[in-house]
Write an enzyme that holds these catalytic residues in place. Structure first.
Site, PDB file in Angstrom:
ATOM      1  N   ILE A  11     -30.163  27.960  -3.752  1.00  0.00           N
ATOM      2  CA  ILE A  11     -29.428  29.047  -4.417  1.00  0.00           C
ATOM      3  C   ILE A  11     -28.011  28.628  -4.824  1.00  0.00           C
ATOM      4  O   ILE A  11     -27.429  29.236  -5.719  1.00  0.00           O
ATOM      5  CB  ILE A  11     -29.417  30.311  -3.526  1.00  0.00           C
ATOM      6  CG1 ILE A  11     -29.215  31.562  -4.368  1.00  0.00           C
ATOM      7  CG2 ILE A  11     -28.391  30.196  -2.406  1.00  0.00           C
ATOM      8  CD1 ILE A  11     -29.563  32.845  -3.681  1.00  0.00           C
ATOM      9  N   GLY A  32     -26.584  27.592   7.776  1.00  0.00           N
ATOM     10  CA  GLY A  32     -27.615  28.012   6.830  1.00  0.00           C
ATOM     11  C   GLY A  32     -27.112  28.136   5.398  1.00  0.00           C
ATOM     12  O   GLY A  32     -26.282  27.338   4.927  1.00  0.00           O
ATOM     13  N   VAL A  33     -27.605  29.132   4.727  1.00  0.00           N
ATOM     14  CA  VAL A  33     -27.263  29.318   3.313  1.00  0.00           C
ATOM     15  C   VAL A  33     -25.782  29.684   3.157  1.00  0.00           C
ATOM     16  O   VAL A  33     -25.146  29.323   2.160  1.00  0.00           O
ATOM     17  CB  VAL A  33     -28.218  30.357   2.666  1.00  0.00           C
ATOM     18  CG1 VAL A  33     -27.926  31.760   3.079  1.00  0.00           C
ATOM     19  CG2 VAL A  33     -28.221  30.214   1.158  1.00  0.00           C
ATOM     20  N   ASP A  34     -25.229  30.347   4.125  1.00  0.00           N
ATOM     21  CA  ASP A  34     -23.804  30.716   4.117  1.00  0.00           C
ATOM     22  C   ASP A  34     -22.934  29.455   4.047  1.00  0.00           C
ATOM     23  O   ASP A  34     -22.033  29.340   3.192  1.00  0.00           O
ATOM     24  CB  ASP A  34     -23.529  31.518   5.406  1.00  0.00           C
ATOM     25  CG  ASP A  34     -22.189  32.215   5.414  1.00  0.00           C
ATOM     26  OD1 ASP A  34     -21.506  32.211   4.382  1.00  0.00           O
ATOM     27  OD2 ASP A  34     -21.837  32.784   6.472  1.00  0.00           O
ATOM     28  N   GLY A 120     -33.648  33.013   8.684  1.00  0.00           N
ATOM     29  CA  GLY A 120     -33.318  31.708   9.258  1.00  0.00           C
ATOM     30  C   GLY A 120     -32.757  31.915  10.657  1.00  0.00           C
ATOM     31  O   GLY A 120     -33.472  32.295  11.580  1.00  0.00           O
TER      32      GLY A 120
HETATM   33  N1  AR6 Z   1     -30.911  28.142  -0.871  1.00  0.00           N
HETATM   34  C1  AR6 Z   1     -31.806  29.129  -0.652  1.00  0.00           C
HETATM   35  N2  AR6 Z   1     -32.208  29.505   0.591  1.00  0.00           N
HETATM   36  C2  AR6 Z   1     -31.679  28.828   1.644  1.00  0.00           C
HETATM   37  C3  AR6 Z   1     -30.733  27.777   1.490  1.00  0.00           C
HETATM   38  C4  AR6 Z   1     -30.349  27.432   0.161  1.00  0.00           C
HETATM   39  N3  AR6 Z   1     -29.466  26.470  -0.080  1.00  0.00           N
HETATM   40  N4  AR6 Z   1     -30.413  27.311   2.735  1.00  0.00           N
HETATM   41  C5  AR6 Z   1     -31.130  28.031   3.629  1.00  0.00           C
HETATM   42  N5  AR6 Z   1     -31.887  28.941   2.973  1.00  0.00           N
HETATM   43  P1  AR6 Z   1     -29.974  31.621   7.116  1.00  0.00           P
HETATM   44  P2  AR6 Z   1     -29.811  34.365   8.223  1.00  0.00           P
HETATM   45  C6  AR6 Z   1     -32.825  29.929   3.522  1.00  0.00           C
HETATM   46  O1  AR6 Z   1     -30.111  31.031   8.468  1.00  0.00           O
HETATM   47  O2  AR6 Z   1     -31.108  34.192   8.912  1.00  0.00           O
HETATM   48  C7  AR6 Z   1     -25.331  31.821   9.050  1.00  0.00           C
HETATM   49  O3  AR6 Z   1     -24.702  31.063  10.048  1.00  0.00           O
HETATM   50  C8  AR6 Z   1     -33.358  29.677   4.907  1.00  0.00           C
HETATM   51  O4  AR6 Z   1     -34.456  28.776   4.875  1.00  0.00           O
HETATM   52  O5  AR6 Z   1     -29.078  30.947   6.145  1.00  0.00           O
HETATM   53  O6  AR6 Z   1     -29.560  35.618   7.452  1.00  0.00           O
HETATM   54  C9  AR6 Z   1     -24.544  33.083   8.715  1.00  0.00           C
HETATM   55  O7  AR6 Z   1     -23.149  32.866   8.779  1.00  0.00           O
HETATM   56  C10 AR6 Z   1     -33.789  31.086   5.329  1.00  0.00           C
HETATM   57  O8  AR6 Z   1     -35.104  31.377   4.868  1.00  0.00           O
HETATM   58  O9  AR6 Z   1     -29.445  33.170   7.203  1.00  0.00           O
HETATM   59  C11 AR6 Z   1     -25.017  34.030   9.786  1.00  0.00           C
HETATM   60  O10 AR6 Z   1     -24.325  33.841  11.005  1.00  0.00           O
HETATM   61  C12 AR6 Z   1     -32.814  31.994   4.587  1.00  0.00           C
HETATM   62  O11 AR6 Z   1     -32.139  31.162   3.636  1.00  0.00           O
HETATM   63  C13 AR6 Z   1     -26.461  33.661   9.958  1.00  0.00           C
HETATM   64  O12 AR6 Z   1     -26.556  32.289   9.563  1.00  0.00           O
HETATM   65  C14 AR6 Z   1     -31.791  32.655   5.487  1.00  0.00           C
HETATM   66  O13 AR6 Z   1     -31.439  31.745   6.514  1.00  0.00           O
HETATM   67  C15 AR6 Z   1     -27.346  34.464   9.049  1.00  0.00           C
HETATM   68  O14 AR6 Z   1     -28.706  34.190   9.345  1.00  0.00           O
END
Ligand code: AR6
Length: 174
Positions: A11, A32-34, A120
């Site tokens: 993304i 993660g994505v953040d 995630g």
């Molecule tokens: N593009 C698209 N999707 C992605 C990407 C990317 N570059 N990277 C990961 N994902 P997560 P949450 C997917 O863990 O569960 C952070 O520390 C990933 O495979 O990013 O909402 C925040 O600061 C998964 O399916 O977010 C919060 O503390 C999805 O994005 C916490 O993590 C969400 O995974 C939020 O956890």
């Protein structure tokens, strides 16, 4: 009615008018994505995030996209999965997805890209999250002129397959 697309990708490379960040309530970055969005957007994003003073779970706040191709980032803390009996679906639906879509509409965004929020680090089961996400997006698109295109940008083949199966189960005959 606006259209929904399910795609495999990263993304941070999106060229949509707005991308959604699966953030936490402090809005100061994370893993993660953040983390990926903050790295790609550059340090100016964190500077603006600091002025927002956090965000409650299920609400959404908007910033500029800085070095991203996307013009805006809509930050929303999703619910942490606690087994499903603590209002997680409601928070993910009416709060996260809907709040983001309302904000996108308010800012005139024609295209919005979402990651799979909460699936995630926050542990929300993918199939259940897909049902909530797709239902909320489809309901919104059927009753609002904007956005015209919403994409779910899935980060793995598995996630894409789950979203496609969920879509086919509920909407393929429409
Ligand atoms: N593009 C698209 N999707 C992605 C990407 C990317 N570059 N990277 C990961 N994902 P997560 P949450 C997917 O863990 O569960 C952070 O520390 C990933 O495979 O990013 O909402 C925040 O600061 C998964 O399916 O977010 C919060 O503390 C999805 O994005 C916490 O993590 C969400 O995974 C939020 O956890």
């Amino acid at each position: 009615m606006g259209k929904l697309e399910l795609v495999l990708g990263d993304i941070t490379l999106s060229d949509a008018d707005a991308i959604v960040n699966a953030a936490n309530t402090r809005l100061l970055g994370g893993g993660g994505v953040d983390g990926a969005i903050h790295r790609a957007a550059g340090p100016e994003l964190l500077v603006e995030c600091r002025t927002l003073h956090g965000c409650e779970t299920g609400q959404a706040k908007l910033t500029k996209g800085y070095r991203l191709k996307a013009g805006y980032v809509i930050h929303t803390p999703g619910p942490v999965w606690r087994g499903g009996g603590c209002g997680e679906a409601e928070q993910l639906s009416s709060c996260c997805y809907r709040s983001c879509l309302e904000l996108a509409q308010q800012y005139g965004c024609r295209s919005v890209d979402f990651p799979s929020i909460s699936t995630g680090i926050f542990g929300y089961p993918m199939a259940q999250a897909a049902t909530v996400a797709l239902r909320t997006i489809m309901d919104f698109l059927s009753s609002h002129p904007l956005p015209e295109r919403v994409r779910m940008v899935l980060h793995s083949e598995d996630a894409l397959r789950v979203y496609q199966q969920t879509y086919n189960m509920w909407y393929a005959c429409d």
